[in-house]
Design an enzyme around this catalytic site. Sequence first.
Site, mmCIF file in Angstrom:
data_model
loop_
_atom_site.group_PDB
_atom_site.id
_atom_site.type_symbol
_atom_site.label_atom_id
_atom_site.label_comp_id
_atom_site.label_asym_id
_atom_site.label_seq_id
_atom_site.Cartn_x
_atom_site.Cartn_y
_atom_site.Cartn_z
ATOM 1 N N HIS A 23 -0.438 3.515 5.973
ATOM 2 C CA HIS A 23 -0.383 4.370 4.787
ATOM 3 C C HIS A 23 0.660 5.437 5.018
ATOM 4 O O HIS A 23 0.841 5.917 6.132
ATOM 5 C CB HIS A 23 -1.749 5.038 4.537
ATOM 6 N N ASP B 197 -7.193 -0.819 0.464
ATOM 7 C CA ASP B 197 -7.056 -2.206 0.001
ATOM 8 C C ASP B 197 -7.633 -3.213 0.969
ATOM 9 O O ASP B 197 -7.721 -4.399 0.659
ATOM 10 C CB ASP B 197 -5.573 -2.508 -0.233
HETATM 11 C C1 SDX Z 1 -1.686 2.045 -1.418
HETATM 12 O O1 SDX Z 1 0.726 6.335 -1.479
HETATM 13 C C2 SDX Z 1 -0.493 6.077 -1.781
HETATM 14 O O2 SDX Z 1 -1.315 6.967 -1.852
HETATM 15 C C3 SDX Z 1 -0.819 4.636 -2.056
HETATM 16 C C4 SDX Z 1 -2.289 4.309 -2.259
HETATM 17 C C5 SDX Z 1 -2.835 4.911 -3.538
HETATM 18 O O3 SDX Z 1 -4.064 5.073 -3.627
HETATM 19 O O4 SDX Z 1 -2.043 5.127 -4.492
HETATM 20 O O5 SDX Z 1 -3.041 4.797 -1.165
HETATM 21 C C6 SDX Z 1 -2.511 2.807 -2.377
HETATM 22 O O6 SDX Z 1 -0.592 1.683 -1.762
HETATM 23 C C7 SDX Z 1 -2.224 1.817 -0.031
HETATM 24 C C8 SDX Z 1 -1.194 1.068 0.871
HETATM 25 C C9 SDX Z 1 -1.299 -0.427 0.535
HETATM 26 N N1 SDX Z 1 -0.192 -1.159 1.186
HETATM 27 C C10 SDX Z 1 -0.422 -2.013 2.169
HETATM 28 O O7 SDX Z 1 -1.512 -2.189 2.712
HETATM 29 C C11 SDX Z 1 0.830 -2.807 2.584
HETATM 30 C C12 SDX Z 1 0.980 -2.758 4.105
HETATM 31 N N2 SDX Z 1 1.338 -1.381 4.506
HETATM 32 C C13 SDX Z 1 2.747 -1.089 4.659
HETATM 33 O O8 SDX Z 1 3.600 -1.735 3.775
HETATM 34 C C14 SDX Z 1 3.016 0.395 4.915
HETATM 35 O O9 SDX Z 1 2.083 0.817 5.824
HETATM 36 C C15 SDX Z 1 3.020 1.361 3.749
HETATM 37 C C16 SDX Z 1 3.972 0.965 2.690
HETATM 38 C C17 SDX Z 1 1.667 1.487 3.176
HETATM 39 C C18 SDX Z 1 3.449 2.738 4.287
HETATM 40 O O10 SDX Z 1 4.754 2.599 4.695
HETATM 41 P P1 SDX Z 1 5.560 3.854 5.309
HETATM 42 O O11 SDX Z 1 4.737 5.054 5.434
HETATM 43 O O12 SDX Z 1 6.847 3.958 4.567
HETATM 44 O O13 SDX Z 1 5.774 3.382 6.763
HETATM 45 P P2 SDX Z 1 6.928 2.447 7.228
HETATM 46 O O14 SDX Z 1 7.010 1.276 6.299
HETATM 47 O O15 SDX Z 1 8.133 3.289 7.413
HETATM 48 O O16 SDX Z 1 6.383 1.917 8.621
HETATM 49 C C19 SDX Z 1 6.367 2.827 9.727
HETATM 50 C C20 SDX Z 1 6.270 1.923 10.943
HETATM 51 C C21 SDX Z 1 7.306 0.794 10.946
HETATM 52 O O17 SDX Z 1 7.540 0.441 12.292
HETATM 53 P P3 SDX Z 1 8.871 1.100 13.029
HETATM 54 O O18 SDX Z 1 10.081 0.530 12.266
HETATM 55 O O19 SDX Z 1 8.764 2.595 12.894
HETATM 56 O O20 SDX Z 1 8.783 0.599 14.445
HETATM 57 O O21 SDX Z 1 4.976 1.260 10.942
HETATM 58 C C22 SDX Z 1 5.171 -0.147 10.802
HETATM 59 C C23 SDX Z 1 6.577 -0.358 10.291
HETATM 60 O O22 SDX Z 1 7.073 -1.608 10.713
HETATM 61 N N3 SDX Z 1 4.184 -0.601 9.820
HETATM 62 C C24 SDX Z 1 3.512 -1.736 9.901
HETATM 63 C C25 SDX Z 1 2.655 -1.742 8.803
HETATM 64 N N4 SDX Z 1 2.831 -0.621 8.093
HETATM 65 C C26 SDX Z 1 3.792 0.084 8.728
HETATM 66 N N5 SDX Z 1 3.569 -2.754 10.796
HETATM 67 C C27 SDX Z 1 2.708 -3.784 10.556
HETATM 68 N N6 SDX Z 1 1.837 -3.859 9.509
HETATM 69 C C28 SDX Z 1 1.787 -2.852 8.625
HETATM 70 N N7 SDX Z 1 0.927 -2.909 7.599
#
Ligand code: SDX
Length: 441
Positions: free
Chosen positions: A309, A367
Amino acid sequence: MSDTAQKTAILSIPGMDPIELPMLKGTLGPEVIDIRALGSHGYFTYDPGFVSTASCKSHITFIDGARGVLLYRGYPIDQLATQCDYLQVCYLLLNGDLPDNEQYREFRHRITHHTLVHEQINSLFKAFRRDSHPMAIMCGIAGALSAFYHDSLDIYDPEQRELTAMRLIAKMPTLAAMSYKYSIGQPFMFPKNSLSYAGNFLNMMFATPCEDYEVNPVIERALDRIFILHADHEQNASTSSVRIAGSSGANPYACIAAGLASLWGPAHGGANEACLRMLERIGTVERIPQYIAKAKDKNDPFRLMGFGHRVYKNYDPRAKVMRQTCHEVLNELHISNHPLLDVAMKLEEIALHDDYFIEHKLYPNVDFYSGIVLNAIGIPTNMFTVIFALARTVGWISHWIEMNEDPASRIGRPRQIYIGEAEREVKPLGERQKCVVCHPE
Ligand code: SDX
């Protein structure tokens, strides 16, 4: 609740006098550096994804990501989810506090009597293919609502803003159920005023003209709780889309369509559908390690849906309530071995102890369990994000109203760092070189 400048930050840029920037402090949360004056000094900031940028001031929702705290108008989400119903929470988000008995009765009456949609909207559905994704239909229908409600499009009239909020909260379940019924070729079911908000939605989803549908109170309560957990979440991507669309003066229905479009993405509201499909793809506990490895592999775009998140760097408080709801529903439905629950529980256990997930602070989010609950209730997977959108509509419209009431509100117009070509002259057609951008040698 003050946000006046408490301290001053000093920005030192070589060759310039120090720039003083006031620091603001809200009721809760970190201090904020007010950078509005930077523009007058010829500078602006760079912050892709707005990770460190506040786009507005808001009274509605507060999140403390480090502590896993979520408050709607100051009330903790777990108390609201267990002591209120969704319509009380809608009243709270719209009006700033929970209703008393009389206010609740009147609000529920108003919402109930706005659940019907204009008969001609039925024809709009017929323009879609039967196999259209319900979110594609919802994006189209929501935007089209502005063609039906000309009497409530004056965004500067508080009464029309309030009427629009009533209509949207009331009609989204009807439209959501219609998008499902259309996709399975069954006739639309009318709302039933004798049912609760969640019960009415279940009835419109699963009843047919041939026989009544008996609402299971445990499922009704679970769905109502899912609506509460998804009702608002401060400046998430879809709410920010609603705000920036509304900042140009666009009508509320067009803004809600913008929110729907943004929510549909698998990184946001589409994650519940993507999470269930991921669990189905993993299939068995034995196959989890290979997917954990894929999630860690920087060259693999695969991510664990339902984990991570932008703000929560601790367990999403909604996921805790959802996990409990999940077990209640499965117990009530006597589903002892839901095929995907075992995978989900094991995946959660492994992820919570894996160094990569701990270092990256990747906890289950709202989720992660919602897909299993919705699946157990009988909601088809392609309707999961529609359920999220139905619930989030009150948050979207509450923020849209707050933005329109805010005298400091301005059209949203971010800047950029330009990294394209420097200025150059156009050559006559006959003298030009082959475009190598389009046809690399
Ligand atoms: C919702 O914003 C909100 O409030 C949203 C929400 C709401 O109520 O409105 O809470 C609802 O959207 C919840 C989130 C649902 N999405 C998912 O479950 C999809 C999987 N999660 C990711 O796509 C990700 O965690 C996000 C999009 C939710 C957050 O992304 P960020 O904060 O931009 O983080 P990032 O993508 O920059 O990742 C940071 C690091 C990366 O690694 P590095 O490049 O730093 O080494 O964490 C890793 C990413 O690769 N990472 C993950 C991961 N999420 C982040 N690695 C594996 N699996 C994951 N799910």
